[in-house]
Enzyme design. Structure first.
Site, PDB file in Angstrom:
ATOM      1  CE  LYS A 152      -3.555   2.760   0.749  1.00  0.00           C
ATOM      2  NZ  LYS A 152      -4.451   3.079  -0.356  1.00  0.00           N
ATOM      3  CB  CYS A 159      -2.948   9.696  -3.817  1.00  0.00           C
ATOM      4  SG  CYS A 159      -4.375   9.441  -2.730  1.00  0.00           S
TER       5      CYS A 159
HETATM    6  O1  RRO Z   1      -5.737   5.485  -0.598  1.00  0.00           O
HETATM    7  C1  RRO Z   1      -6.343   6.014  -1.551  1.00  0.00           C
HETATM    8  O2  RRO Z   1      -7.326   6.739  -1.397  1.00  0.00           O
HETATM    9  C2  RRO Z   1      -5.905   5.828  -2.935  1.00  0.00           C
HETATM   10  C3  RRO Z   1      -4.612   5.988  -3.368  1.00  0.00           C
HETATM   11 BR1  RRO Z   1      -3.202   6.350  -2.227  1.00  0.00          BR
HETATM   12  C4  RRO Z   1      -4.301   5.882  -4.737  1.00  0.00           C
HETATM   13  O3  RRO Z   1      -3.169   6.061  -5.208  1.00  0.00           O
HETATM   14  N1  RRO Z   1      -5.319   5.629  -5.585  1.00  0.00           N
HETATM   15  C5  RRO Z   1      -6.573   5.456  -5.166  1.00  0.00           C
HETATM   16  O4  RRO Z   1      -7.481   5.217  -5.997  1.00  0.00           O
HETATM   17  N2  RRO Z   1      -6.869   5.561  -3.836  1.00  0.00           N
END
Ligand code: RRO
Length: 309
Positions: free
Chosen positions: A45, A128
């Site tokens: 993650k 993100c």
């Molecule tokens: O954690 C998120 O909300 C998230 C991330 Br870091 C990302 O790179 N892409 C996404 O769709 N959600």
């Protein structure tokens, strides 16, 4: 047995499909689940300097065609993943640290820590979509290249960047040529589309809570968008950079399409969310059957082998 391996520099994927960062990769238990599965690598993650709870629930919804998430970066923080990596090495597959930050100095700090640990590669997530009030770094291409150029000089590891969908060919060209010139090893294309939503007609409400119910769009609907980005990125980078294609991979045929488009490997997100790590056994079986049917002798020769008519 069929040889399905591909490489990014000295990183070798026995099977070129694995999790896209964000799905099934937050806890040690989930990461081990990927290790035990047929996934060709393990991607963490996206990790931040400090642990984060992420946004309030419901923060992930899907239907047959799409997923929408507003997770908001829930993760255990960089120190947790740095402590996990040695144990994950027992699975004998590449381990890629996905890192993220809200500022350049955040990114530097997380990078410095993971760079000292036995991760095989580092994916810098500049795309993100889900932190309220924060813009997507990668839409500022000069700033993104500046950040990556500095990181490149600080590490001998395989370094990549996760990018959002772009709307114009010129943006993909500028980013692809820039990444080649600074020696970035791979690009992950693409993160979820930043603005999607699902409306529940019965309750007449958004299905997801954070950010007015609007967040990262993924699933089958993303595949044609992601494939086009992969084709153009491969074209503009002249095949000099590895590409990890992400968006709507659900079958062995999907993997093959991404390979033809120019990807070295694919990341699986929504399908992994729906079915869990056993999805990699299914994908591997389907992909190998397809290669047998098509009498493909060298998978690597098929990367970017798409014909234009
Ligand atoms: O954690 C998120 O909300 C998230 C991330 Br870091 C990302 O790179 N892409 C996404 O769709 N959600």
């Amino acid at each position: 047995m069929i040889d399905t391996h591909t490489d990014i520099k000295d990183l070798s994927f026995n099977f070129p499909a694995f999790n896209a960062s964000g799905v099934w990769c937050t806890s040690n238990q989930e990461l081990s689940g990927l290790g035990m599965s047929e996934a060709g690598a393990i991607v963490t993650k996206s990790m931040t300097v400090m642990p984060r709870e992420g946004n309030a629930k419901t923060r992930m919804v899907f239907n047959d065609l799409i997923s929408v998430n507003g997770m908001g970066l829930p993760n255990h923080g960089v120190d947790y993943y740095c402590a996990s990596v040695k144990q994950l090495r027992s699975f004998k597959k590449p381990i890629i640290a996905s890192i993220v930050g809200f500022s350049e100095s955040d990114i530097d700090l997380v990078f410095e820590k993971v760079n000292k640990q036995p991760f095989d590669g580092i994916e810098v997530n500049l795309s993100c979509p889900n932190v309220s009030g924060k813009s997507v770094f990668a839409y500022d291409i000069p700033l993104s290249l500046k950040i990556l150029k500095k990181l490149r000089t600080q590490s001998k590891k395989i370094i990549g960047v996760k990018l959002p969908p772009y709307n114009q060919r010129g943006e993909i060209q500028e980013m692809a040529e820039g990444l080649v010139s600074i020696g970035v090893d791979f690009a992950t294309l693409i993160n979820s589309h930043p603005l999607g939503c699902i409306i529940n007609i019965e309750t007449e409400s958004m299905m997801m809570k954070p950010n007015m119910g609007i967040g990262g769009l993924g699933g089958a609907v993303l595949k044609p968008i992601a494939l086009a980005q992969v084709v153009l990125f491969h074209h503009f980078s002249k095949g000099k950079i590895g590409i990890i294609g992400v968006g709507g991979v659900e079958t062995g045929k999907d993997i093959y399409e991404y390979i033809l488009a120019g990807a070295t490997a694919v990341g699986v997100a929504t399908a992994l969310w729906k079915y869990g790590p056993s999805v990699f056994g299914k994908l591997k079986y389907e992909f190998e059957q397809l290669l047998i049917e098509k009498k493909v002798k060298s998978l690597k020769s098929k990367i970017g082998a798409l014909r234009f008519i």
